[in-house]
Structures are given as structure tokens and as C-alpha cells.
Design a protein around this motif. Structure first.
Motif, short mmCIF file in Angstrom:
data_model
loop_
_atom_site.label_atom_id
_atom_site.label_comp_id
_atom_site.label_asym_id
_atom_site.label_seq_id
_atom_site.Cartn_x
_atom_site.Cartn_y
_atom_site.Cartn_z
N GLU A 216 -19.74 -5.19 11.63
CA GLU A 216 -21.16 -5.03 11.36
C GLU A 216 -21.84 -6.29 10.87
O GLU A 216 -23.04 -6.47 11.04
CB GLU A 216 -21.37 -3.90 10.35
CG GLU A 216 -21.35 -2.55 11.03
CD GLU A 216 -21.99 -1.50 10.17
OE1 GLU A 216 -22.96 -1.83 9.47
OE2 GLU A 216 -21.54 -0.36 10.21
N PHE A 217 -21.06 -7.17 10.20
CA PHE A 217 -21.73 -8.36 9.68
C PHE A 217 -22.23 -9.26 10.80
O PHE A 217 -23.10 -10.09 10.58
CB PHE A 217 -20.84 -9.12 8.69
CG PHE A 217 -19.49 -9.49 9.21
CD1 PHE A 217 -19.35 -10.54 10.10
CD2 PHE A 217 -18.37 -8.80 8.79
CE1 PHE A 217 -18.11 -10.89 10.56
CE2 PHE A 217 -17.12 -9.15 9.25
CZ PHE A 217 -16.99 -10.20 10.15
N THR A 220 -25.66 -8.15 11.27
CA THR A 220 -26.49 -8.69 10.19
C THR A 220 -26.86 -10.14 10.50
O THR A 220 -28.01 -10.54 10.34
CB THR A 220 -25.72 -8.66 8.85
OG1 THR A 220 -25.18 -7.35 8.68
CG2 THR A 220 -26.63 -9.00 7.69
N HIS A 235 -19.56 -17.04 11.73
CA HIS A 235 -19.33 -15.68 11.25
C HIS A 235 -18.11 -15.03 11.90
O HIS A 235 -17.26 -14.50 11.21
CB HIS A 235 -20.58 -14.83 11.43
CG HIS A 235 -21.64 -15.16 10.43
ND1 HIS A 235 -21.74 -14.52 9.22
CD2 HIS A 235 -22.61 -16.09 10.43
CE1 HIS A 235 -22.73 -15.04 8.52
NE2 HIS A 235 -23.29 -16.01 9.24
N ARG A 238 -14.62 -17.60 11.84
CA ARG A 238 -14.08 -17.81 10.50
C ARG A 238 -13.27 -16.60 10.03
O ARG A 238 -12.21 -16.74 9.44
CB ARG A 238 -15.24 -18.08 9.55
CG ARG A 238 -14.87 -18.24 8.13
CD ARG A 238 -14.07 -19.51 7.89
NE ARG A 238 -13.41 -19.45 6.61
CZ ARG A 238 -13.98 -19.76 5.47
NH1 ARG A 238 -15.20 -20.21 5.46
NH2 ARG A 238 -13.34 -19.62 4.34
N ILE A 312 -8.76 -19.40 2.97
CA ILE A 312 -9.68 -18.96 4.01
C ILE A 312 -10.36 -17.65 3.63
O ILE A 312 -11.55 -17.46 3.84
CB ILE A 312 -8.93 -18.77 5.34
CG1 ILE A 312 -8.44 -20.11 5.84
CG2 ILE A 312 -9.83 -18.14 6.37
CD1 ILE A 312 -7.59 -20.00 7.05
N ASP A 313 -9.61 -16.74 3.07
CA ASP A 313 -10.14 -15.41 2.81
C ASP A 313 -10.23 -15.17 1.31
O ASP A 313 -9.23 -14.97 0.64
CB ASP A 313 -9.22 -14.37 3.46
CG ASP A 313 -9.89 -13.01 3.50
OD1 ASP A 313 -10.81 -12.81 2.68
OD2 ASP A 313 -9.50 -12.19 4.33
N PRO A 314 -11.46 -15.17 0.78
CA PRO A 314 -11.62 -15.01 -0.67
C PRO A 314 -11.16 -13.65 -1.19
O PRO A 314 -10.99 -13.48 -2.39
CB PRO A 314 -13.12 -15.19 -0.87
CG PRO A 314 -13.74 -14.91 0.45
CD PRO A 314 -12.73 -15.32 1.46
N ARG A 315 -10.97 -12.68 -0.27
CA ARG A 315 -10.56 -11.36 -0.73
C ARG A 315 -9.09 -11.32 -1.17
O ARG A 315 -8.67 -10.42 -1.88
CB ARG A 315 -10.77 -10.31 0.36
CG ARG A 315 -12.22 -9.97 0.56
CD ARG A 315 -12.39 -9.17 1.81
NE ARG A 315 -11.91 -9.93 2.96
CZ ARG A 315 -11.89 -9.47 4.19
NH1 ARG A 315 -12.28 -8.27 4.45
NH2 ARG A 315 -11.47 -10.22 5.18
N ALA B 110 -21.77 -4.73 6.07
CA ALA B 110 -22.84 -5.52 6.68
C ALA B 110 -22.86 -6.96 6.18
O ALA B 110 -23.56 -7.79 6.74
CB ALA B 110 -24.19 -4.86 6.45
N LEU B 111 -22.10 -7.24 5.14
CA LEU B 111 -22.03 -8.62 4.66
C LEU B 111 -20.70 -9.23 5.10
O LEU B 111 -19.68 -8.55 5.12
CB LEU B 111 -22.13 -8.66 3.13
CG LEU B 111 -23.51 -8.35 2.55
CD1 LEU B 111 -23.41 -8.03 1.07
CD2 LEU B 111 -24.46 -9.51 2.76
N ASN B 112 -20.74 -10.51 5.44
CA ASN B 112 -19.52 -11.18 5.87
C ASN B 112 -18.60 -11.43 4.67
O ASN B 112 -19.02 -12.07 3.71
CB ASN B 112 -19.89 -12.51 6.55
CG ASN B 112 -18.71 -13.12 7.27
OD1 ASN B 112 -17.58 -13.03 6.82
ND2 ASN B 112 -18.98 -13.72 8.40
N PRO B 113 -17.37 -10.93 4.72
CA PRO B 113 -16.50 -11.00 3.54
C PRO B 113 -16.08 -12.41 3.15
O PRO B 113 -15.65 -12.62 2.01
CB PRO B 113 -15.29 -10.17 3.95
CG PRO B 113 -15.30 -10.16 5.43
CD PRO B 113 -16.74 -10.20 5.82
N VAL B 114 -16.15 -13.37 4.04
CA VAL B 114 -15.60 -14.68 3.70
C VAL B 114 -16.63 -15.71 3.24
O VAL B 114 -16.27 -16.85 2.96
CB VAL B 114 -14.77 -15.28 4.87
CG1 VAL B 114 -13.65 -14.34 5.26
CG2 VAL B 114 -15.64 -15.62 6.04
N TYR B 115 -17.89 -15.30 3.16
CA TYR B 115 -18.89 -16.23 2.66
C TYR B 115 -19.53 -15.69 1.38
O TYR B 115 -19.68 -14.48 1.24
CB TYR B 115 -19.98 -16.48 3.70
CG TYR B 115 -19.50 -17.27 4.88
CD1 TYR B 115 -19.18 -18.61 4.75
CD2 TYR B 115 -19.35 -16.66 6.12
CE1 TYR B 115 -18.72 -19.34 5.83
CE2 TYR B 115 -18.89 -17.39 7.22
CZ TYR B 115 -18.59 -18.73 7.06
OH TYR B 115 -18.13 -19.44 8.12
#
Lengths: 319, 334
Positions: A216-217, A220, A235, A238, A312-315, B110-115
Motif C-alpha cells: 500500500e505504501f 501512498t 520506495h 529499497r 537497511i530495515d529499521p524494523r 500506507a507508510l513505507n516502513p524503511v523511511y
């Protein structure tokens, strides 16, 4: 981040210990010992049991398994890998001698396959369902499923023997003056090795890209009015990068361990080829050392993958 | 009259194509959004609410197309026919995000998780304004502050997963409002959020509407939300607007049997547990095998043979219109 890396390194140490123990145990379970290899088969009848026992004692082979393991381990930690049974050359010398060839080939293949694989995977995902995509999919499946040695032999047959464009194998020949003279030698093994890797990277990049493009992003990002290239590179790509980095990271051990099959097919004098020779010649100390080095490479690679993924992935939680 | 309008949609038909079948997702939809007002669009899932929004933003999936009708954006530079613009062309992109912005149903995805959130809000500014990087950073913090996000300086550097659901939706609104759009399309902005957060989000939207004179198209399936926020209402059913008018028109004097059924099916707080809630019988028809005439006829208590023919839109008053053959008789009997 620093504590995360330190902690990861600390976890690596007990793993290395366990694996080194298993490697040593493996050697222990093989029939015969160093002494039986040192004595030429012609002399087996003349050497007495007492002489053998004396030799064992002088080499410390009469000590208990644990004692021997400990002495082996402490030497290795100090950088002393022991000596090859055939020739008696120090193993560290052999490895250092072979490492440049392996590094050269593996870096060539790794860089080439990463770049080409990502580009083709991206292209394939963006043109999903097109003729390009189908063609790349077929090539990718072939690349993943055809065994390396077969592919290597066919390449030699066509490009070296039939067309005569490139040398059949080998690396540095006596007639070469400069380092760059041997460049034609690396092309065939390098390309064959990278094509295998490229196929995998491409398939991964394609599916990761398709996955992130459907998220979905992306909508956006489009709703923000961003241009297409930015949506794709910033988007979608990455986010798709994480699984691709993991895949490439686990290829890193070939940098040290070498690709046994490709090196054998092209007679590329790297660590992989040495490994085959060692196995054939029952040169157990050498086999053990190379195996241990490969294990170290795998552990290091997984450490690098973890750190890269976290970057790479802040999560990814650093814990 | 025309000067008050932000957007007009006329007889819009958007079709989806799958496996050589055609889903007429929007089958002739007309409405207007007034400047500084909120148009509420209500209807069941799959009735075409989101497709309408995507059509306006030209964010439709690949296998769908605006077949007929027009979408006219009344910009300060003159009228722009959105449906005639190239989907991802430069003109459409400059409208998206800058003049018509959109917020989505699920702020979790809806928001990109990596930014970082700040980066994602700043992106809109980067493409639609001449602000320098530093100015954009300041504007992002300004926006987050306006959305009531505490310590916005640090929050801007954080990632979506550090945000709670309500904060993410506020960040989405900050992103949408970053370029002061003329129209804000909110596609079920609170469906995925807690009820307590809903009120905060709606207050925020109302504030933006009055302060920036933004026209809002609010898509929802919650009649309560409509009563609270909307100035105008459009009730959708299976790709048609079956009834439209001001809030008073539609909620107090509903004409279409579907609108009435919808209103009857809502439990009312404070009436106790024994209230008579009427569910609408049957289920929404398969979009590939639609009824011939009025789409609601198979489920309608008042359907007759006349309903085998598609009804046309009829004006009840100047502001109120309905799509039903029998609304006059039904209304008299009620």
C-alpha cells in the motif's frame, strides 16, 4: 548498533568452538592416523609395532582425545594450522598461496551477479507478464537448475575448444609477463560462476520487487505525486533489498571457501581445488583447516548479513 | 454556483477487467464537492466508494479504465479535466499531492516502513515546492506540531513502526496537508483505528477544513460519522449514487429504500437492548452478474416490475436527488 555487533561476535565464538570440536571428532573417526599415512606402503611390513608406538609418542598421538583437541585448538588460535601430510608444507602457507586466486574469481562473480541480477530482476518485475519477463524467467530457471559442472563443461566445449576464443582453464601461466595477461583465463570460470549466482539473485529480486510493488505504501507514494523512477527506486526497491541482501550475504563464504566445482572444472588453482586434492590424498589436517575456514566464513557472512539487514530495515530490532 | 465547486464528477463510468469479464464498478456516478465543505460518501463494502476516489486521483489498478464521463477539477488556473490527463504524466503528478491529496484506510501499511516519517512527509514538499532541504525539515516539524504530535522534532526522525496507529494516521494527514491541497480525499480514515482516536482525527480534519478552506471527500460506511462531519451526503450502492443531498435531506428525509434500510439498520445508543434493528435482507449481488434494472431491486421491499428498468436520477428538491422509480409513493405511505 555497536553493542549489537559485539554481541553477535560473542555469540559466534561458542558456535565456532562447537564446530571445531565436531571437525576434530570427524578426523578422529576416520580410519588410520597420521603415523599410518607417514609410512610409505612399501615399508609397512618392515616397520614394527614398537617403532609405530614410538612415533606416536613423539608426535603426541598417544595422549587422550581431549588433550589432543586442546593442543590443536590452542595452536590454531595462534595461527598455527599445522602441516600438510603430503609435502609437509605449513597449511597457512598453502591457504595464503591459494587465497588470491579464489578471492579473484569469487569477487568477480559476486560483483557481476549482484549488479546484473538486481537489474534483470527489477526489469523482470516491472515488465511483469511481458515477453522479456517470460524469457528472463526461463533463463533464470535454467540457471538455477542446470548443475554448475555441466554448464562449465559446455562453456569450455563451445568457447574454448570449438571457437577457441578463451583458454580452457588454469590461471597464471609461466609465459605471462604481467598480472593482466591472465585476464582471459578468468572470463570463462567467472562468467559461469556468476551466471549461476545471477539467476538466483534475479529470481529473488523479481519476487521481492513484485511483493513490494503491490504494497500500500506504493499507492501512498503515487498519491504524493512522486515520479515513477523515484517510486520504483526509493520506495519499492529499497524495501525489496532486504531479501536480496540476505541471499547475496550467504554467497559470501565462497569468497574464502571457493567454489569447489567451478575451480575443479576450470583447474582454477584456488582453495576449492586444493580442497579436492586434500580429500583425494587423505590429507586430513588440510581438509580440517579448509573446512574450519569455510565455517568461519559462513559465520562471518551471517554476521555481516545481520548487520546489513539491521542497517537497511529499521524494523529489525537490535537486541 | 460554479465558483463554489472544487470538483465535479459527471456520469462517471469506471470498469474493471479480469479474465475477459467486466465489472462495472462505477456505472454513471455524478456528484460535486463544494469548496470548504465535506462530502460524505456512504455505502457497503464493494459499492464503489474507493473506486470513485481512485478514479479522481487516477490511481486505478492497471486493468481498469474510466470508460465514460468526466472528472473536472476547478482549479484556480481554470477547469482541468482529470479524466483526460495521462495517468502518470507530469500534469497528473503535479495535481496529486499538491492540489488533491489523499489519506488511506490503513495507516499501518500506507507508510513505507524503511523511511522515517519526516522523510516521507518531506518527499511531497520536495516535489511540489521550492523549499530548501532545511526549510522542508522545518515545515515537517510545523506540520507534525499542527497534527498534535508531541515532541515533533524527534518524532520526525522516527520510523512508522515507532508510531501508534492514531499517530500514523495523523502523520498521513500531515503528509496529505503538506502542500495545502484544495481537496482532501479521505478513504475510510478511521476504520482501522480505535473509536477514541476517531474523534481526534475528525476534529483535526474539521479544523483543517475551516482553516484552509479545504474541500473534503470523506468515504465511510459509518452513518454516525456522516451525521457528525458531512455537509453533503452521497449514498452509493453497486456503482451508483442512489441518493444525494445535504445532510438534512438525506438523513432526515431519506427517499430511497436503500438509504432508509441503511438508517434502520443502525443501533442507536441509549435505546436499550430491545431496539428493533432491521438488517437488509439478502446480500449484495455478484458484480459480474448484476440485476438488470435497479441494482437494489432484489433486496428491496418495494420492488415491482417497473424496477426491471434502470431508474434515472430525479430531483426531489434543488439539493436532493434520488434514483428510484417509486420514491414518491413510498414516501407518501411512510
Amino acid at each position: 548498533m555497536l553493542t549489537f555487533i559485539l554481541r553477535r561476535i560473542l555469540i559466534t565464538i561458542p558456535m565456532l568452538l562447537i564446530i571445531s570440536f565436531l571437525v576434530y571428532l570427524g578426523l578422529e573417526l576416520t580410519p588410520g592416523d597420521a603415523v599410518s599415512h607417514m609410512i610409505s606402503p612399501d615399508l609397512t611390513n618392515t616397520v614394527t609395532e614398537e617403532q609405530m608406538a614410538a612415533m606416536r609418542e613423539s608426535l603426541g598421538l598417544d595422549k587422550s582425545f581431549i588433550e589432543r583437541y586442546w593442543s590443536w585448538l590452542t595452536h590454531i588460535v595462534q595461527g598455527d594450522f599445522g602441516h600438510s601430510l603430503s609435502g609437509g608444507v605449513a597449511i597457512s602457507t598453502i591457504v595464503l598461496d591459494r587465497l588470491p586466486a579464489t578471492l579473484e574469481l569469487s569477487i568477480f562473480a559476486l560483483v557481476f551477479s549482484t549488479i546484473i541480477g538486481c537489474v534483470l530482476g527489477l526489469l523482470s518485475a516491472l515488465k511483469r507478464g511481458s515477453a522479456t519477463d517470460s524469457a528472463l524467467t526461463v533463463v533464470g530457471m535454467l540457471g538455477v537448475s542446470i548443475p554448475e559442472f555441466f554448464f562449465g563443461l559446455v562453456a569450455i566445449l563451445i568457447f574454448a575448444l570449438n571457437l577457441g576464443w578463451l583458454p580452457v582453464g588454469g590461471r597464471l601461466l609461466p609465459s605471462y609477463d604481467s598480472y593482466w595477461d591472465h585476464f582471459p583465463n578468468i572470463i570463462l570460470p567467472g562468467l559461469v560462476l556468476s551466471l549461476m549466482m545471477t539467476a538466483g539473485v534475479m529470481r529473488y529480486a523479481r519476487s521481492a520487487m513484485l511483493d513490494s510493488l503491490s504494497r500500500e505504501f506504493i499507492r501512498t507514494a503515487r498519491a504524493k505525486g512522486l515520479p515513477q523512477w523515484r517510486i520504483i527506486l526509493y520506495h519499492a526497491f529499497r524495501v525489496a533489498l532486504t531479501p536480496v541482501v540476505v541471499l547475496i550475504g550467504f554467497r559470501l563464504p565462497t569468497l574464502i571457501g571457493g567454489s569447489v566445482i567451478i575451480e575443479a572444472v576450470f583447474q582454477w588453482p584456488g582453495i576449492g581445488l586444493e580442497f579436492i586434492g586434500a580429500v583425494r590424498g587423505s590429507d586430513y589436517p588440510l581438509v580440517m583447516s579448509i573446512a574450519l575456514l569455510s565455517v568461519l566464513a559462513v559465520l562471518l557472512a551471517s554476521l555481516i548479513v545481520d548487520v546489513l539487514t539491521a542497517m537497511i530495515d529499521p524494523r529489525v530490532r537490535l537486541g | 454556483m460554479a465558483n463554489d465547486l472544487a470538483l465535479s464528477v459527471k456520469d462517471l463510468k469506471t470498469f474493471f477487467y479480469t479474465n475477459k469479464r467486466c465489472n462495472k464498478a462505477l456505472n454513471g456516478v455524478s456528484f460535486e464537492i463544494r469548496k470548504g465543505k465535506t462530502l460524505g460518501v456512504v455505502g457497503e463494502s464493494g459499492c464503489g466508494k474507493s473506486v470513485t476516489a481512485s478514479s479522481i486521483m487516477q490511481l486505478l489498478p492497471r486493468l481498469s479504465r474510466i470508460e465514460e464521463g468526466s472528472i473536472t477539477y476547478h482549479s484556480e488556473r481554470g477547469d482541468i479535466r482529470i479524466d483526460e490527463l495521462e495517468r502518470d504524466g507530469a500534469e497528473m503528478r503535479s495535481i496529486r499531492g499538491e492540489e488533491i491529496a489523499m489519506i488511506f484506510q490503513d495507516p499501518m501499511t500506507a507508510l513505507n516502513p524503511v523511511y522515517s516519517v519526516g522523510f516521507q512527509i518531506g518527499e511531497a514538499l520536495q516535489y511540489h515546492t521550492d523549499l530548501t532541504k532545511k526549510q522542508r525539515g522545518e515545515r515537517v516539524i510545523e506540520l507534525l506540531t499542527a497534527m498534535g504530535i508531541p515532541s515533533p522534532g524527534e518524532r520526525a526522525k522516527q520510523f512508522p513502526h515507532n508510531y501508534s496507529g492514531g499517530m500514523r494516521q495523523r502523520a498521513m494527514i500531515a503528509m496529505a496537508m503538506s502542500c495545502n491541497p484544495k481537496i482532501l480525499i479521505a478513504d475510510e480514515p478511521t476504520t482501522a483505528l480505535d473509536v477514541t482516536i476517531q474523534a481526534q482525527i475528525f476534529n483535526l480534519m474539521n479544523k483543517l477544513k475551516s482553516e484552509n478552506d479545504t474541500a473534503i471527500m470523506l468515504i465511510t460506511h459509518d452513518m454516525g460519522v456522516i451525521a457528525e462531519l458531512a455537509d453533503d451526503v452521497a449514498v452509493m450502492y453497486m456503482g451508483n449514487i442512489v441518493e444525494a443531498g445535504t445532510v438534512d435531506d438525506v438523513l432526515r428525509r431519506p427517499q430511497h429504500p436503500y438509504t432508509r434500510a441503511l438508517l434502520d439498520s443502525i443501533p442507536i445508543l441509549g435505546r436499550g437492548r430491545d431496539q428493533d434493528i432491521k438488517s437488509i435482507r439478502g446480500a449484495t449481488p455478484d458484480p459480474y452478474e448484476r440485476p438488470k434494472g435497479c441494482q437494489f431491486a432484489p433486496r428491496c421491499d418495494f420492488a415491482t416490475d417497473a424496477c426491471e428498468v434502470m431508474p434515472t436520477e430525479e430531483a426531489v428538491t434543488d439539493t436532493h436527488r434520488v434514483m428510484c422509480h417509486r420514491y414518491k409513493e413510498i414516501f407518501e405511505n411512510a
